[in-house]
Design a protein around this motif. Structure first.
Motif, PDB file in Angstrom:
ATOM      1  N   ALA A 107      -0.010  -8.003   2.471  1.00  9.62           N
ATOM      2  CA  ALA A 107       1.268  -8.249   1.613  1.00  9.62           C
ATOM      3  C   ALA A 107       1.025  -8.202   0.282  1.00  9.62           C
ATOM      4  O   ALA A 107       1.918  -7.932  -0.727  1.00  9.62           O
ATOM      5  CB  ALA A 107       1.241  -9.930   2.084  1.00  9.62           C
ATOM      6  N   VAL A 108      -0.420  -8.364  -0.239  1.00  7.89           N
ATOM      7  CA  VAL A 108      -0.494  -8.451  -1.612  1.00  7.89           C
ATOM      8  C   VAL A 108      -0.157  -6.943  -2.312  1.00  7.89           C
ATOM      9  O   VAL A 108       0.399  -6.682  -3.332  1.00  7.89           O
ATOM     10  CB  VAL A 108      -2.064  -8.821  -2.019  1.00  7.89           C
ATOM     11  CG1 VAL A 108      -2.395  -8.657  -3.542  1.00  7.89           C
ATOM     12  CG2 VAL A 108      -1.989 -10.424  -1.720  1.00  7.89           C
ATOM     13  N   ILE A 109      -1.149  -6.077  -1.754  1.00  7.15           N
ATOM     14  CA  ILE A 109      -1.075  -4.770  -2.112  1.00  7.15           C
ATOM     15  C   ILE A 109       0.381  -4.097  -2.069  1.00  7.15           C
ATOM     16  O   ILE A 109       0.856  -3.503  -2.993  1.00  7.15           O
ATOM     17  CB  ILE A 109      -1.905  -3.770  -1.199  1.00  7.15           C
ATOM     18  CG1 ILE A 109      -3.421  -4.180  -1.471  1.00  7.15           C
ATOM     19  CG2 ILE A 109      -1.980  -2.216  -1.778  1.00  7.15           C
ATOM     20  CD1 ILE A 109      -4.312  -3.482  -0.761  1.00  7.15           C
ATOM     21  N   ALA A 110       1.117  -4.202  -0.839  1.00 12.52           N
ATOM     22  CA  ALA A 110       2.368  -3.859  -0.691  1.00 12.52           C
ATOM     23  C   ALA A 110       3.281  -4.616  -1.774  1.00 12.52           C
ATOM     24  O   ALA A 110       4.131  -3.808  -2.363  1.00 12.52           O
ATOM     25  CB  ALA A 110       2.778  -4.110   0.577  1.00 12.52           C
ATOM     26  N   GLY A 111       2.912  -5.808  -1.722  1.00 10.73           N
ATOM     27  CA  GLY A 111       4.040  -6.492  -2.902  1.00 10.73           C
ATOM     28  C   GLY A 111       3.821  -6.107  -4.248  1.00 10.73           C
ATOM     29  O   GLY A 111       4.749  -5.820  -4.962  1.00 10.73           O
ATOM     30  N   VAL A 112       2.633  -5.859  -4.916  1.00 11.12           N
ATOM     31  CA  VAL A 112       2.626  -5.240  -5.971  1.00 11.12           C
ATOM     32  C   VAL A 112       3.005  -3.919  -6.327  1.00 11.12           C
ATOM     33  O   VAL A 112       3.745  -3.594  -7.298  1.00 11.12           O
ATOM     34  CB  VAL A 112       0.871  -5.167  -6.434  1.00 11.12           C
ATOM     35  CG1 VAL A 112       0.670  -4.512  -7.692  1.00 11.12           C
ATOM     36  CG2 VAL A 112       0.354  -6.771  -6.466  1.00 11.12           C
ATOM     37  N   ALA A 113       2.839  -2.926  -5.352  1.00 13.22           N
ATOM     38  CA  ALA A 113       3.412  -1.695  -5.341  1.00 13.22           C
ATOM     39  C   ALA A 113       4.962  -1.615  -5.136  1.00 13.22           C
ATOM     40  O   ALA A 113       5.617  -0.805  -5.989  1.00 13.22           O
ATOM     41  CB  ALA A 113       2.891  -0.676  -3.938  1.00 13.22           C
ATOM     42  N   ALA A 114       5.396  -2.554  -4.333  1.00 11.96           N
ATOM     43  CA  ALA A 114       6.973  -2.657  -4.377  1.00 11.96           C
ATOM     44  C   ALA A 114       7.526  -3.132  -5.910  1.00 11.96           C
ATOM     45  O   ALA A 114       8.611  -2.715  -6.026  1.00 11.96           O
ATOM     46  CB  ALA A 114       7.362  -3.908  -3.146  1.00 11.96           C
ATOM     47  N   VAL A 171       4.665   2.088   3.693  1.00 10.34           N
ATOM     48  CA  VAL A 171       5.806   1.876   4.401  1.00 10.34           C
ATOM     49  C   VAL A 171       6.384   0.685   3.712  1.00 10.34           C
ATOM     50  O   VAL A 171       7.574   0.544   3.486  1.00 10.34           O
ATOM     51  CB  VAL A 171       5.926   1.967   6.030  1.00 10.34           C
ATOM     52  CG1 VAL A 171       7.198   1.634   6.495  1.00 10.34           C
ATOM     53  CG2 VAL A 171       5.365   3.464   6.596  1.00 10.34           C
ATOM     54  N   LEU A 172       5.607  -0.356   4.108  1.00 11.49           N
ATOM     55  CA  LEU A 172       6.038  -1.732   3.645  1.00 11.49           C
ATOM     56  C   LEU A 172       6.611  -1.652   1.964  1.00 11.49           C
ATOM     57  O   LEU A 172       7.642  -2.236   1.551  1.00 11.49           O
ATOM     58  CB  LEU A 172       4.991  -3.028   3.607  1.00 11.49           C
ATOM     59  CG  LEU A 172       4.828  -3.259   5.100  1.00 11.49           C
ATOM     60  CD1 LEU A 172       3.532  -3.875   5.183  1.00 11.49           C
ATOM     61  CD2 LEU A 172       5.911  -4.322   5.568  1.00 11.49           C
ATOM     62  N   MET A 225       6.323 -11.768   6.190  1.00 11.93           N
ATOM     63  CA  MET A 225       6.687 -11.957   7.192  1.00 11.93           C
ATOM     64  C   MET A 225       6.778 -10.474   8.010  1.00 11.93           C
ATOM     65  O   MET A 225       6.584 -10.374   9.214  1.00 11.93           O
ATOM     66  CB  MET A 225       8.333 -12.555   7.445  1.00 11.93           C
ATOM     67  CG  MET A 225       8.245 -13.808   6.921  1.00 11.93           C
ATOM     68  SD  MET A 225       7.161 -15.307   7.424  1.00 11.93           S
ATOM     69  CE  MET A 225       5.940 -15.519   6.183  1.00 11.93           C
ATOM     70  N   ASN A 226       7.228  -9.547   7.390  1.00 14.00           N
ATOM     71  CA  ASN A 226       7.622  -8.124   8.038  1.00 14.00           C
ATOM     72  C   ASN A 226       6.154  -7.621   8.050  1.00 14.00           C
ATOM     73  O   ASN A 226       6.123  -6.506   8.941  1.00 14.00           O
ATOM     74  CB  ASN A 226       8.283  -7.185   6.960  1.00 14.00           C
ATOM     75  CG  ASN A 226       9.704  -7.734   7.026  1.00 14.00           C
ATOM     76  OD1 ASN A 226      10.195  -8.162   7.900  1.00 14.00           O
ATOM     77  ND2 ASN A 226      10.510  -7.211   6.056  1.00 14.00           N
ATOM     78  N   THR A 227       4.888  -8.104   7.915  1.00 11.00           N
ATOM     79  CA  THR A 227       3.650  -7.663   7.963  1.00 11.00           C
ATOM     80  C   THR A 227       3.518  -7.574   9.491  1.00 11.00           C
ATOM     81  O   THR A 227       2.508  -6.839   9.962  1.00 11.00           O
ATOM     82  CB  THR A 227       2.538  -8.154   7.040  1.00 11.00           C
ATOM     83  OG1 THR A 227       2.390  -9.592   7.388  1.00 11.00           O
ATOM     84  CG2 THR A 227       2.556  -7.872   5.574  1.00 11.00           C
ATOM     85  N   ALA A 228       3.892  -8.773  10.300  1.00 15.54           N
ATOM     86  CA  ALA A 228       3.971  -8.841  11.525  1.00 15.54           C
ATOM     87  C   ALA A 228       4.158  -7.584  12.227  1.00 15.54           C
ATOM     88  O   ALA A 228       3.912  -7.308  13.434  1.00 15.54           O
ATOM     89  CB  ALA A 228       4.608  -9.988  12.106  1.00 15.54           C
TER      90      ALA A 228
END
Length: 214
Positions: free
Chosen positions: A22-29, A90-91, A154-157
């Motif tokens: 969540a953290v890595i994908a969030g920062v990248a997003a 992908v996230l 939530m989508n990491t699930a």
């Protein structure tokens, strides 16, 4: 509750994977979403078109489809990545489209007079975006971006569907052994809810601190 005590190690490791994703994908997003927003509001038609197609593609294709497609398509393209980095990529790509829309809504709060003033001062387009538009848009879009980060968590699930051992996947493994679906998945749901509350409260605090006084 002994079933959780006996499996505390794997569950905590899986929770760590969920948070890390969540953290890595969030920062990248957020970074990619900002770039996409800049492209969407630029005066260059090609950039606007590419950014528009990007957003429409990721907003209208289910995340699970993208995850499964990435697992099978990337190896065929010669890109052999472990499952967890694949899911993170992908996230990030998927949520960046929603971040871009959130920031674009923040752009609408920036007065046209400020943009005209920056042009009068001799700012280039990049300088206007970097120094005037994007900073204010980000400040105005803190809460919407926070909501996107909650959705990302939530989508990491869904990464469990491609074999990533995160919280949902580990909870499912525990349930297969203990056969206590109501208890196990209720606790897992409470953990996700706690993560969502943390993100939501943090976004609220940040929003208050960076709010633009008008």
């Amino acid at each position: 509750m002994n079933i959780f005590a006996d499996s505390a190690g794997p569950l905590l490791s899986a929770l760590g994977t969920t948070i890390m994703m969540a953290v890595i994908a969030g920062v990248a997003a957020i970074v990619l979403g900002t770039i996409v927003t800049a492209a969407r509001i630029s005066p260059i038609p090609v950039l606007r078109g590419i950014a528009f197609v990007y957003v429409q593609f990721f907003v209208n294709v289910p995340l699970l489809v993208l995850l499964i497609l990435a697992v099978f398509a990337l190896p065929d393209a010669g890109l052999l990545l472990p499952l967890t980095p694949t899911a993170i990529i992908v996230l990030a790509l998927y949520e960046a489209a929603y971040v871009a829309e959130a920031i674009r809504s923040g752009v609408n709060t920036v007065g046209t007079g400020q943009i005209e003033a920056s042009r009068a001062l001799g700012f280039t387009l990049v300088q206007t975006l970097r120094l005037v538009v994007v900073p204010q848009a980000l400040r105005a879009a803190v809460q919407p971006i926070g909501n996107v980060m909650i959705a990302l968590t939530m989508n990491t699930a869904l990464a469990a569907a491609i074999g990533v051992v995160e919280l949902t996947s580990e909870a499912n493994k525990l349930n297969l052994v203990q056969a206590q679906p109501i208890l196990i998945f209720s606790v897992a749901g409470l953990v996700y809810m706690a993560l969502a509350l943390i993100i939501g409260l943090s976004a609220g605090r940040i929003e208050k601190r960076v709010a633009i006084k008008r």
